[in-house]
Enzyme design. Structure first.
Site, PDB file in Angstrom:
ATOM      1  CG  ASP A  10      -1.814   1.221   1.283  1.00  0.00           C
ATOM      2  OD1 ASP A  10      -2.566   1.422   0.310  1.00  0.00           O
ATOM      3  OD2 ASP A  10      -1.753   1.996   2.261  1.00  0.00           O
ATOM      4  CB  SER A  11       0.211   4.717  -1.012  1.00  0.00           C
ATOM      5  OG  SER A  11      -1.045   4.859  -0.378  1.00  0.00           O
ATOM      6  CE1 TYR A  42       3.410   5.668  -3.102  1.00  0.00           C
ATOM      7  CE2 TYR A  42       2.360   3.768  -4.127  1.00  0.00           C
ATOM      8  CZ  TYR A  42       3.434   4.320  -3.466  1.00  0.00           C
ATOM      9  OH  TYR A  42       4.518   3.539  -3.176  1.00  0.00           O
ATOM     10  CB  CYS A  73      -2.669   1.201  -2.741  1.00  0.00           C
ATOM     11  SG  CYS A  73      -2.657   2.898  -3.344  1.00  0.00           S
ATOM     12  CD  GLU A 152      -2.862   9.955   5.306  1.00  0.00           C
ATOM     13  OE1 GLU A 152      -1.968  10.812   5.182  1.00  0.00           O
ATOM     14  OE2 GLU A 152      -2.784   8.799   4.834  1.00  0.00           O
ATOM     15  CB  CYS A 184      -9.861   5.682  -1.792  1.00  0.00           C
ATOM     16  SG  CYS A 184      -8.506   6.432  -0.871  1.00  0.00           S
ATOM     17  CG  HIS A 186      -7.159   6.896   3.605  1.00  0.00           C
ATOM     18  ND1 HIS A 186      -6.270   6.100   2.903  1.00  0.00           N
ATOM     19  CD2 HIS A 186      -6.390   7.659   4.435  1.00  0.00           C
ATOM     20  CE1 HIS A 186      -5.032   6.393   3.285  1.00  0.00           C
ATOM     21  NE2 HIS A 186      -5.084   7.330   4.213  1.00  0.00           N
TER      22      HIS A 186
END
Ligand code: I24
Ligand code: DGL
Length: 269
Positions: A10-11, A42, A73, A152, A184, A186
């Site tokens: 993953d990023s 990313y 990701c 984040e 995505c 998140h």
């Protein structure tokens, strides 16, 4: 039956949403997770660059003798899945195909929305993948750049977050969608806000969770699942960023203690 680990890349830490599903659904599998936290996000990067970074992550885990690679990701899947499938000698699973198949199987109205990063949306991989299932489905893609920072920066609760999510999703409100893909890593964190903004008639599809179901099925089909009586699985975490904050976040999110987290370097950062 194969004791080797499954690799997951993953990023950054977002792929831990996929990891959590995997630890729940296939708890006796060993996993090596690599997050490129140092170069995250990313989403806004050129897809060619994301492809190169993703290849570097794959090469790192290949050295650890993994039996399968999961690209957790969405942006990395959009940029690099085909390349990795062509160039690695093990099965490679991305998050876009399973999410697309689940969405195509869910929609009655044949109108699907895709939420993702700029890179994922720019790549057009989701619409192409859905049209492989059914070319009569109309697909509406929306890049949601404010969503990753919302999570984040730990500001995904409360009125401000609710407003940001509702405002961002406004362009989809009049599209009469009945199915929307969380494309995505998140976005499952924002799921309640996204559901509220789109309304109760919209079914949300979690691409990561769908992918884990595919991984489980594939392990069976290829006859490479871990022996359920084979003892405790091994979970290892690698990050290109600082190990300690990664460890704290992962332990909190996965509800585990004393996770094995190591800092590593990729390419020439
Ligand atoms: N969630 C993510 N990334 C962060 C975060 C977060 N900080 C708080 N929360 N920071 O992604 C990114 C940079 N860090 C990562 C750790 O190493 C250092 C650099 C989403 C993660 C999804 C599993 C909010 C938060 C949290 C705990 C659990 C879940 C969560 F603090 F969303
Ligand atoms: N992991 C990315 C994705 O699923 C989101 C975070 C990023 O932009 O790197 O697309």
């Amino acid at each position: 039956m194969t004791k080797q680990a499954i690799g997951m890349i993953d990023s950054g830490v977002g792929g831990l949403t996929v990891m959590k599903e995997a630890m729940k659904l296939i708890p006796n599998e060993s996993f090596y997770y690599l997050g490129d936290t140092a170069r995250c996000p990313y989403g806004p990067r050129p897809l060619e660059e994301v492809k190169e970074f993703t290849w570097q992550m794959a090469e790192f885990l290949m050295e650890k003798n993994i039996k399968m690679l999961v690209i957790a990701c969405n942006t990395a899947t959009a940029a690099a899945l085909e390349f990795l499938q062509e160039n690695l000698p093990i099965p490679v699973v991305g998050v876009i195909q399973s999410g697309s198949q689940a969405a195509a199987g869910t929609t009655q109205a044949k109108r699907i929305g895709i939420l993702g990063t700029e890179g994922t949306v720019k790549s057009d991989v989701y619409p192409r993948s859905i049209h492989k299932e059914d070319e009569t489905i109309e697909v509406f893609s929306l890049a949601c750049p404010p969503f990753v920072p919302l999570v984040e920066n730990n500001t995904y609760d409360g009125e401000e977050a609710k407003k940001v999510v509702a405002d961002t999703l406004l362009p989809l409100k009049d599209k009469q969608l009945d199915t929307v893909v969380l494309g995505c890593t998140h976005y499952p964190i924002l799921r309640p806000l996204i559901q509220e903004a789109l309304g109760r008639n919209v079914q949300l599809v979690d691409a990561g969770a769908e992918t884990v179901k595919t991984v489980k099925q594939l392990l069976g089909e290829l006859n490479i699942a871990a022996n359920p009586l084979g003892g405790k699985p091994e979970w290892k975490f690698f990050t290109t960023g600082a190990a300690q904050p990664f460890k704290e976040l992962a332990e909190q999110w996965l509800e585990e203690q004393d996770l094995n987290v190591q800092h590593i370097e990729l390419g020439e950062e």
